[in-house]
Design a protein around this motif. Structure first.
Motif, mmCIF file in Angstrom:
data_model
loop_
_atom_site.group_PDB
_atom_site.id
_atom_site.type_symbol
_atom_site.label_atom_id
_atom_site.label_comp_id
_atom_site.label_asym_id
_atom_site.label_seq_id
_atom_site.Cartn_x
_atom_site.Cartn_y
_atom_site.Cartn_z
ATOM 1 N N SER A 78 0.817 -1.223 0.000
ATOM 2 C CA SER A 78 0.000 0.000 0.000
ATOM 3 C C SER A 78 0.846 1.267 0.000
ATOM 4 O O SER A 78 0.331 2.370 0.203
ATOM 5 C CB SER A 78 -0.938 0.018 1.219
ATOM 6 N N THR A 84 -4.846 -5.564 -6.413
ATOM 7 C CA THR A 84 -6.184 -5.305 -6.924
ATOM 8 C C THR A 84 -6.170 -3.954 -7.619
ATOM 9 O O THR A 84 -5.108 -3.329 -7.773
ATOM 10 C CB THR A 84 -7.224 -5.327 -5.783
ATOM 11 N N PHE A 93 -8.705 -0.163 -8.144
ATOM 12 C CA PHE A 93 -9.766 0.609 -7.515
ATOM 13 C C PHE A 93 -10.467 1.509 -8.527
ATOM 14 O O PHE A 93 -9.870 1.949 -9.513
ATOM 15 C CB PHE A 93 -9.208 1.468 -6.373
ATOM 16 N N ARG A 145 -13.886 2.431 -4.592
ATOM 17 C CA ARG A 145 -14.415 1.055 -4.609
ATOM 18 C C ARG A 145 -13.331 0.077 -5.037
ATOM 19 O O ARG A 145 -12.597 0.326 -5.997
ATOM 20 C CB ARG A 145 -15.599 0.966 -5.574
ATOM 21 N N ASN A 146 -13.231 -1.015 -4.293
ATOM 22 C CA ASN A 146 -12.315 -2.090 -4.656
ATOM 23 C C ASN A 146 -12.966 -2.897 -5.772
ATOM 24 O O ASN A 146 -13.905 -3.666 -5.547
ATOM 25 C CB ASN A 146 -12.020 -2.979 -3.445
ATOM 26 N N ARG A 182 -5.660 -1.879 0.381
ATOM 27 C CA ARG A 182 -5.866 -0.472 0.715
ATOM 28 C C ARG A 182 -5.689 0.388 -0.529
ATOM 29 O O ARG A 182 -4.824 0.114 -1.362
ATOM 30 C CB ARG A 182 -4.874 0.004 1.779
ATOM 31 N N ALA A 183 -6.466 1.456 -0.583
ATOM 32 C CA ALA A 183 -6.286 2.473 -1.621
ATOM 33 C C ALA A 183 -5.684 3.718 -0.984
ATOM 34 O O ALA A 183 -5.889 3.986 0.208
ATOM 35 C CB ALA A 183 -7.606 2.806 -2.294
ATOM 36 N N PRO A 188 -13.162 -7.178 -1.548
ATOM 37 C CA PRO A 188 -13.587 -7.021 -2.951
ATOM 38 C C PRO A 188 -15.002 -6.457 -3.053
ATOM 39 O O PRO A 188 -15.897 -6.829 -2.287
ATOM 40 C CB PRO A 188 -13.511 -8.452 -3.495
#
Length: 321
Positions: free
Chosen positions: A71, A122, A124, A148-149, A156-157, A187
């Motif tokens: 992150s 992931t 976002f 939003r994931n 984490r974003a 998710p």
């Protein structure tokens, strides 16, 4: 001195690439700042750390084996080449000629990895942004953004807020004003983050007046890095109202028309009042003349009655007039 990795590491990496290990190779770097990565397109991934402490080893292993999603975000811009950095000055006196055109704030520099960049397991989505009431006393504008994931791994974003100032500020490009880190989002989960801007955030330093001046307008940019902008929208600046000078013409025409109407009405009312005054004076003159004649007749009648009363014997009433 240069920005290459020490001990000919660039050559070692390229030798491994030529041996066919590039698609399965992850380069782990621990560096003090920006470095050149001429082999970046030939390897599978790069994990960059800055000088850490005694727990650096376990932290790296947790990320490499997927126990924790990375992150972190770059606090510097990794240049694409040696031409995309500021040349160091020589001698005892160094001229600070670049001004604010440093790192990501120089639009002429190409980045291998931009300021604020960082990947995880992931991706976002940035859904929308709006403004909310500020709670803190020093905050003047608060921006809420939904993240939003959109992937299949919890992570984490780190949304980042940049501000683009108007030309009078003299800024070469937009500037970072804040960032937030979400919790570990499962998710498809969504979380709101809030950016708080103070009066200083919406101001620039004016060298002529030697003071901070509030901008008349600003544009907010929210994204994953300085080069990965997802949302862009204008920011309302409290206490500032942008005036459109095109509206001055219909306003002036309206004022002129109103002045003409008032002048005409005033003239009509003035003539009407003058006529009424003349009529009233004439009526009063006639009434005064009639009253004077009536009083004169009453007075003559009273004198005649008095004279008649003196000539009549006692006990006889005077004859009616």
């Amino acid at each position: 001195p240069n920005l290459h990795l020490e001990d000919n590491v660039d050559d070692i990496i390229m030798a491994l690439v030529r041996a066919g290990h590039g698609p399965n190779m992850v380069v782990l770097m621990m560096v003090p700042g920006a470095v050149l990565t001429p082999w970046r397109h030939n390897v599978s991934a790069i994990l960059t750390l800055f000088p850490g402490g005694q727990a650096t080893g376990p932290a790296v292993s947790d990320v490499l084996f997927g126990d924790r999603p990375p992150s972190g975000r770059l606090p510097v811009m990794m240049p694409a080449s040696k031409e995309d950095v500021i040349e160091p000055g020589g001698g005892d006196n160094v001229v600070y000629s670049e001004g604010m055109k440093t790192s990501y704030r120089n639009p002429d520099f190409a980045a291998a990895f931009p300021f604020g960049h960082g990947l995880t397991y992931t991706h976002f989505e940035y859904l929308d942004a709006d403004f909310k009431e500020c709670v803190e006393e020093d905050d003047v504008v608060c921006i809420r953004c939904s993240v939003r994931n959109a992937g299949s791994v919890a992570a984490r974003a780190v949304p980042q807020l940049y501000l683009e100032m108007p030309p009078e500020a003299g800024h070469p490009t937009y500037i970072l004003k804040g960032f937030q880190k979400t919790s570990i989002l499962p998710p498809k989960a969504t979380q709101d983050v809030v950016f708080r801007l103070t009066a200083r955030d919406l101001s620039y330093y004016d060298t002529a007046s030697r003071s901070w001046l509030r901008v008349s307008s600003a544009t907010a940019l929210v994204g994953e890095s300085s080069r990965d902008i997802r949302l862009k929208f204008p920011v309302p600046v409290p206490g500032i109202r942008n005036f459109n000078f095109l509206w001055i013409f219909p306003i002036l025409l309206g004022l002129c028309a109103l002045a003409v109407c008032v002048a005409v009405m005033w003239r009509v009312i003035g003539k009407s009042r003058q006529a009424s005054l003349l009529h009233s004076c004439a009526g009063e003159a006639e009434d005064t003349e009639e009253e004077y004649d009536s009083e004169l007749e009453d007075s003559e009648a009273a004198v005649l009655q008095h004279l008649a009363a003196k000539d009549m014997p006692t006990g006889h009433a005077p004859p009616p007039l």
